[in-house]
Design an enzyme around this catalytic site. Structure first.
Site: not given
Ligand code: AMP
Length: 295
Positions: A36, A184-185
């Site tokens: 990100h 994120s996972r």
């Protein structure tokens, strides 16, 4: 860095719209990682940047990880403070979904394939929230990650078909040093699963190598993907598809998306390659070809 918490707060973006440079939106669900942040750094080279942070319930299926999805707004804000970010838009649920049976955006054909088969309603949820973010922030440019290639294509269909006044850019997938696509996972993976997760990248690399050697039959290339993905716990799809409509192909030529989705342990991971295969060889290309290339 201005923190916008409501629809009404978005009026404060008026000052940024007076900038001589375009207003750039980077939509996220938070739990920010280097992927990100790389998008945000690139975006800030284009104009004042608004990062949105909203975990969108409408894009999670009933058996998916909506409630477990990592959330830490304070940490996210601290990370964004270090970058050149003009504003963070972190709206409440009521600001995004003022009505429980409200209007939703019906996706176009690219949403029926790949993740659309395994996650019914997912892209309807994605498009609905992205449309709302576009209407509230009114960016001139929106930056998305190529890791979510189908998402980029489905959003591009919406922008084209609903005549939305925004330019889309896809940023290349940001990877860990060993090649795992940042997500994120990834935080859900145990140490052993983290190692096994590398099969996605290896499977894509194997297909690329076969293409370079001259293999053009999609069935053969897909068989290679499946063979390489055996160490994963379940393969949801392993496909070579045409860009931009994601239609199946017999021969792998032209603009291609090589896409995989697999579970490692209980974690669903995706990765892809965006390629142009022609007489000049095999090249990685941007997904959204009608807009300027970001990098
Ligand atoms: P998310 O918070 O997962 O919804 O992601 C927000 C945006 O960041 C989306 O446009 C994603 O495609 C993008 N993104 C997430 N991970 C990566 C990555 N590893 N590389 C590039 N873009 C990413």
């Amino acid at each position: 860095m201005d923190i916008l918490r409501s629809r009404a707060d978005c009026q404060r973006l008026e000052a940024l719209r007076r900038s001589s440079k375009p207003l750039v939106l980077v939509p996220t669900m938070g739990a920010l990682h280097e992927g990100h942040l790389t998008l945000v750094r690139c975006a800030s080279g284009l104009g004042p940047v608004v990062v949105s942070i909203f975990v969108n319930p409408a894009q999670f299926g009933p058996k998916e990880d909506y409630s477990a999805y990592p959330r830490d707004l304070e940490r996210d804000l601290a990370l964004l403070h270090e970058l050149d970010v003009a504003a963070v838009f972190a709206p409440t649920m009521d600001d995004i979904y003022p009505c429980s049976e409200g209007v939703m955006v019906q996706p176009g054909p690219a949403a029926l394939e790949l993740c659309g088969r395994d996650r019914p309603g997912h892209f309807r949820g994605v498009l609905t929230v992205v449309a709302k973010l576009f209407n509230l922030v009114r960016p001139q440019i929106a930056v998305f990650g190529r890791k979510d290639a189908q998402q980029c294509l489905v959003i591009a269909e919406m922008v084209r078909d609903l005549a939305m006044p925004v330019r889309l850019l896809d940023h290349p997938t940001v990877r860990e040093a060993d090649g795992l696509a940042m997500s994120s996972r990834n935080a859900y993976l145990s140490t052993a699963e983290r190692q096994r997760a590398l099969v996605l990248r290896r499977a894509l690399a194997a297909v690329r190598q076969e293409l370079v050697r001259g293999q053009r039959r999609c069935l053969e290339l897909q068989a290679t993907l499946r063979r390489e993905l055996v160490p994963a716990d379940a393969v949801e799809y392993a496909e070579v598809r045409r860009i931009p409509d994601l239609a199946p192909l017999r021969d792998a030529t032209g603009r291609l998306l090589v896409a995989v989705a697999a579970r490692v342990g209980r974690t669903r991971l995706i990765d892809n390659l965006v390629l142009c295969v022609d007489d000049a060889g095999v090249h990685e290309i941007p997904l959204l070809s009608d807009v300027e290339v970001l990098i």
